[in-house]
Design a protein around this motif. Sequence first.
Motif, short mmCIF file in Angstrom:
data_model
loop_
_atom_site.label_atom_id
_atom_site.label_comp_id
_atom_site.label_asym_id
_atom_site.label_seq_id
_atom_site.Cartn_x
_atom_site.Cartn_y
_atom_site.Cartn_z
N SER A 108 51.00 -3.19 -29.81
CA SER A 108 51.82 -3.26 -28.59
C SER A 108 51.17 -2.47 -27.45
O SER A 108 51.29 -2.85 -26.28
CB SER A 108 53.27 -2.84 -28.85
OG SER A 108 53.32 -1.47 -29.12
N VAL A 109 50.45 -1.41 -27.78
CA VAL A 109 49.67 -0.71 -26.75
C VAL A 109 48.56 -1.64 -26.22
O VAL A 109 48.35 -1.77 -25.02
CB VAL A 109 49.03 0.58 -27.31
CG1 VAL A 109 47.98 1.15 -26.37
CG2 VAL A 109 50.12 1.62 -27.58
N ALA A 110 47.88 -2.31 -27.14
CA ALA A 110 46.76 -3.19 -26.77
C ALA A 110 47.23 -4.31 -25.85
O ALA A 110 46.49 -4.73 -24.95
CB ALA A 110 46.10 -3.76 -28.03
N ALA A 111 48.46 -4.77 -26.06
CA ALA A 111 48.97 -5.90 -25.28
C ALA A 111 49.08 -5.57 -23.80
O ALA A 111 48.97 -6.45 -22.95
CB ALA A 111 50.32 -6.34 -25.83
N THR A 112 49.29 -4.29 -23.47
CA THR A 112 49.46 -3.91 -22.07
C THR A 112 48.30 -3.08 -21.54
O THR A 112 48.32 -2.67 -20.38
CB THR A 112 50.77 -3.11 -21.88
OG1 THR A 112 50.71 -1.96 -22.73
CG2 THR A 112 51.99 -3.94 -22.24
N ALA A 113 47.30 -2.80 -22.38
CA ALA A 113 46.18 -1.94 -21.94
C ALA A 113 45.32 -2.67 -20.90
O ALA A 113 45.24 -3.89 -20.87
CB ALA A 113 45.32 -1.54 -23.14
N ALA A 114 44.66 -1.87 -20.05
CA ALA A 114 43.80 -2.42 -18.98
C ALA A 114 42.49 -2.97 -19.54
O ALA A 114 41.77 -3.67 -18.85
CB ALA A 114 43.51 -1.32 -17.96
N CYS A 115 42.19 -2.62 -20.79
CA CYS A 115 40.93 -3.10 -21.40
C CYS A 115 41.25 -3.61 -22.80
O CYS A 115 42.30 -3.29 -23.36
CB CYS A 115 39.94 -1.94 -21.49
SG CYS A 115 40.61 -0.52 -22.36
N GLU A 116 40.32 -4.37 -23.35
CA GLU A 116 40.53 -4.86 -24.71
C GLU A 116 40.26 -3.74 -25.71
O GLU A 116 39.47 -2.83 -25.45
CB GLU A 116 39.59 -6.04 -24.98
CG GLU A 116 39.98 -7.25 -24.17
CD GLU A 116 39.45 -8.54 -24.77
OE1 GLU A 116 38.65 -8.48 -25.72
OE2 GLU A 116 39.87 -9.59 -24.27
N LEU A 117 40.93 -3.83 -26.85
CA LEU A 117 40.69 -2.89 -27.95
C LEU A 117 40.20 -3.71 -29.13
O LEU A 117 40.78 -4.75 -29.45
CB LEU A 117 41.98 -2.17 -28.33
CG LEU A 117 42.70 -1.44 -27.18
CD1 LEU A 117 43.96 -0.75 -27.71
CD2 LEU A 117 41.78 -0.43 -26.53
N HIS A 118 39.13 -3.24 -29.76
CA HIS A 118 38.58 -3.97 -30.91
C HIS A 118 38.43 -3.05 -32.11
O HIS A 118 37.92 -1.93 -31.98
CB HIS A 118 37.22 -4.57 -30.56
CG HIS A 118 37.31 -5.75 -29.66
ND1 HIS A 118 37.15 -5.65 -28.29
CD2 HIS A 118 37.58 -7.05 -29.93
CE1 HIS A 118 37.32 -6.86 -27.75
NE2 HIS A 118 37.59 -7.72 -28.72
N CYS A 119 38.85 -3.57 -33.27
CA CYS A 119 38.61 -2.85 -34.53
C CYS A 119 37.17 -3.11 -34.94
O CYS A 119 36.72 -4.26 -34.98
CB CYS A 119 39.58 -3.36 -35.60
SG CYS A 119 39.29 -2.57 -37.19
N ILE A 120 36.41 -2.03 -35.18
CA ILE A 120 35.00 -2.20 -35.54
C ILE A 120 34.70 -1.81 -36.98
O ILE A 120 33.57 -1.99 -37.44
CB ILE A 120 34.07 -1.41 -34.59
CG1 ILE A 120 34.37 0.09 -34.64
CG2 ILE A 120 34.19 -1.93 -33.15
CD1 ILE A 120 33.28 0.95 -34.00
N GLY A 121 35.69 -1.27 -37.69
CA GLY A 121 35.44 -0.87 -39.07
C GLY A 121 36.53 0.04 -39.60
O GLY A 121 37.63 0.10 -39.02
N ASP A 122 36.20 0.75 -40.69
CA ASP A 122 37.19 1.58 -41.38
C ASP A 122 36.60 2.94 -41.74
O ASP A 122 35.39 3.07 -41.91
CB ASP A 122 37.58 0.93 -42.72
CG ASP A 122 37.98 -0.51 -42.56
OD1 ASP A 122 39.11 -0.75 -42.16
OD2 ASP A 122 37.10 -1.38 -42.79
#
Length: 322
Positions: free
Chosen positions: A277-291
């Motif tokens: 839900s944070v990502a939906a309104t963030a000014a930039c994209e968020l990407h999962c890159i690993g664990d």
Amino acid sequence: MDEFTLISRYFDRPDRQRGDVVTGIGDDAALCQTPAGMSLVVTTDMLVEGVHFPVTTAAEAVGHKALAVNLSDLAAMGAEATWFTLALAVPEVDEAWLEGFSRGLFALADRSGCELVGGDTVRGPRTVAIQAMGLVPEGQGLRRAGAAVGDRIYVSGTLGDAALGLSIARGEIEVEAEDAQYLRGRLDRPQPRLELGRALRGLASAAIDVSDGLVADLGHLLNASGVGARVRLQQLPLSSAYRALQGRAGWDAALSGGDDYELCFTVAEERIAQLESVAATAACELHCIGDIVSEPGLHIEDVDGSEYRAASSGHDHFRNHS
Ligand code: ADP
Ligand code: MG
């Protein structure tokens, strides 16, 4: 022009931006009111011409970047930016340069809600040292320590663009004008992720800003947290300008290039819905890159699943192959 005329012309603005500045520029030191229940967050970063920015950098971009790199540190702590000081060395009084510099500086300061409250001005090789201050509710500051096994690793925006922008500035590579402008802009005008940092309070288990490259900075986060990581190359977020160059650039700029000023942070599995839900309104994209994994060190998985070994830094790569 004497020092005091310079300060009053370019740095001391008549209207105060913030009500919590009791005394700003013009006294021996600034008096700022800190609210109860908040921790003061303090950082400093210095830029030296020819070392931290190319001599061809526009004055306005130097003003922007000098503040942006500091605000990026506040963002990585989850802080709101409030005040900053400016220590400036200039070789001569160049009014056009000072005008451009202060325009870039104050445009970002005003957008970020922070106020210049003091500084120092001297003659010397062009150097800009800013100390930025911010506030975070007690106990809610984000830190490098805190990542736990099973957490996912995210980055904001895209990686490696600023390193490619530097290669362009140095004349090491040539690209289409539009891509060159974008990549140079990413080098000269990084956008501190302050809103994102604040939204990550109580949500991210650990955070750092990527100033020296993902491998180095994620490495700091892993060391501080006492864990390791598995990162997948094909999940690294790359801009279309980067992708257009990837045949020549490979992965090195995205892995090891500096100056991106994106946030890298970890989130526990049970908080991923909240992150979305944070990502939906963030000014930039968020990407999962690993664990995050228990085995220490940073393990990078190639597109075919084998372990990837970074050959060299992005710039060396261009030197050797272009
Ligand atoms: P002092 O000698 O008491 O340290 P200065 O003569 O260096 O003070 O500076 C006078 C005032 O101008 C101080 O309030 C100082 O914080 C401010 N100042 C000096 N240089 C800058 C600058 N580059 N930006 C903002 N404020 C500045
Ligand atoms: Mg004094």
